[in-house]
Design a protein around this motif. Sequence first.
Motif, PDB file in Angstrom:
ATOM      1  N   GLU A   1       2.997 -15.082  -7.061  1.00  0.00           N
ATOM      2  CA  GLU A   1       2.570 -15.507  -5.725  1.00  0.00           C
ATOM      3  C   GLU A   1       2.163 -14.325  -4.841  1.00  0.00           C
ATOM      4  OE1 GLU A   1       2.087 -18.578  -4.423  1.00  0.00           O
ATOM      5  OE2 GLU A   1       2.481 -19.403  -6.410  1.00  0.00           O
ATOM      6  N   GLY A   2       2.157 -13.105  -5.416  1.00  0.00           N
ATOM      7  CA  GLY A   2       1.690 -11.943  -4.670  1.00  0.00           C
ATOM      8  C   GLY A   2       2.766 -11.188  -3.911  1.00  0.00           C
ATOM      9  N   ILE A   3       4.022 -11.463  -4.222  1.00  0.00           N
ATOM     10  CA  ILE A   3       5.135 -10.712  -3.619  1.00  0.00           C
ATOM     11  C   ILE A   3       5.669  -9.791  -4.711  1.00  0.00           C
ATOM     12  CG2 ILE A   3       7.373 -10.847  -2.455  1.00  0.00           C
ATOM     13  CD1 ILE A   3       6.548 -13.675  -1.536  1.00  0.00           C
ATOM     14  N   PRO A   4       5.219  -8.530  -4.716  1.00  0.00           N
ATOM     15  CA  PRO A   4       5.467  -7.653  -5.862  1.00  0.00           C
ATOM     16  C   PRO A   4       6.934  -7.292  -6.091  1.00  0.00           C
ATOM     17  CG  PRO A   4       4.350  -6.467  -4.095  1.00  0.00           C
ATOM     18  CD  PRO A   4       4.439  -7.894  -3.668  1.00  0.00           C
ATOM     19  N   LEU A   5       7.223  -7.095  -7.360  1.00  0.00           N
ATOM     20  CA  LEU A   5       8.535  -6.637  -7.805  1.00  0.00           C
ATOM     21  C   LEU A   5       8.680  -5.151  -7.492  1.00  0.00           C
ATOM     22  CD1 LEU A   5      11.129  -7.198  -9.539  1.00  0.00           C
ATOM     23  CD2 LEU A   5       9.776  -6.430 -11.496  1.00  0.00           C
ATOM     24  N   LEU A   6       9.796  -4.786  -6.862  1.00  0.00           N
ATOM     25  CA  LEU A   6      10.098  -3.374  -6.594  1.00  0.00           C
ATOM     26  C   LEU A   6      11.065  -2.803  -7.620  1.00  0.00           C
ATOM     27  CD1 LEU A   6      10.717  -3.256  -2.740  1.00  0.00           C
ATOM     28  CD2 LEU A   6       8.708  -2.480  -3.994  1.00  0.00           C
ATOM     29  N   GLN A   7      12.095  -3.596  -7.955  1.00  0.00           N
ATOM     30  CA  GLN A   7      13.143  -3.086  -8.839  1.00  0.00           C
ATOM     31  C   GLN A   7      13.818  -4.245  -9.549  1.00  0.00           C
ATOM     32  OE1 GLN A   7      14.542   0.458  -9.145  1.00  0.00           O
ATOM     33  NE2 GLN A   7      14.951  -0.732 -10.979  1.00  0.00           N
TER      34      GLN A   7
END
Length: 166
Positions: free
Chosen positions: A100-106
């Motif tokens: 959905e366009g909310i990127p993974l950071l960790q």
Amino acid sequence: MPIMLPSYHIGIVVADLRQAMAEFGKIGLEWHAPVRNESDLIVGGEKVPYSTWMTYSKQGPAYLELLQQSPGTIWAETGLHHLGLWVDDVPAESEHLTAEGIPLLQQAYDKVVDAPFSYHQTSDGIRLELMDIGHVGPGLATYLSGAADDYLNGIATAGLDGVSEG
């Protein structure tokens, strides 16, 4: 999307856990015993051992979570850090947020409760921590009840003596 609201905590990274507990105590917050979090961070597909000290407020929900600053990690900068959210399936929800366009950071794996967790970041810079309610919830409920505070305070006193302040 089965993210469960209200959020269960607001994470704050602090330079000195004891000092932060005392400072927030001045506005009436009380704290559960600090605990050592033992996790594996997933970096380039490899597990990297990680540990830090943390505590939760006795007041809540939503609880305040204080995390000891950890240079070289996602917890390197002090200040408001994340909104903690319960989910049923961390990998599936993480994949959904990424799509959905909310990127993974960790991505990470909590070795104590045997559960994955992950951080994503919105376009406005708000970090979302996804936590598995089935694995983390029962242990956290016991911790938040204060039933083990006396025991854990003894462990924390010895452990925090070795943590550099600042």
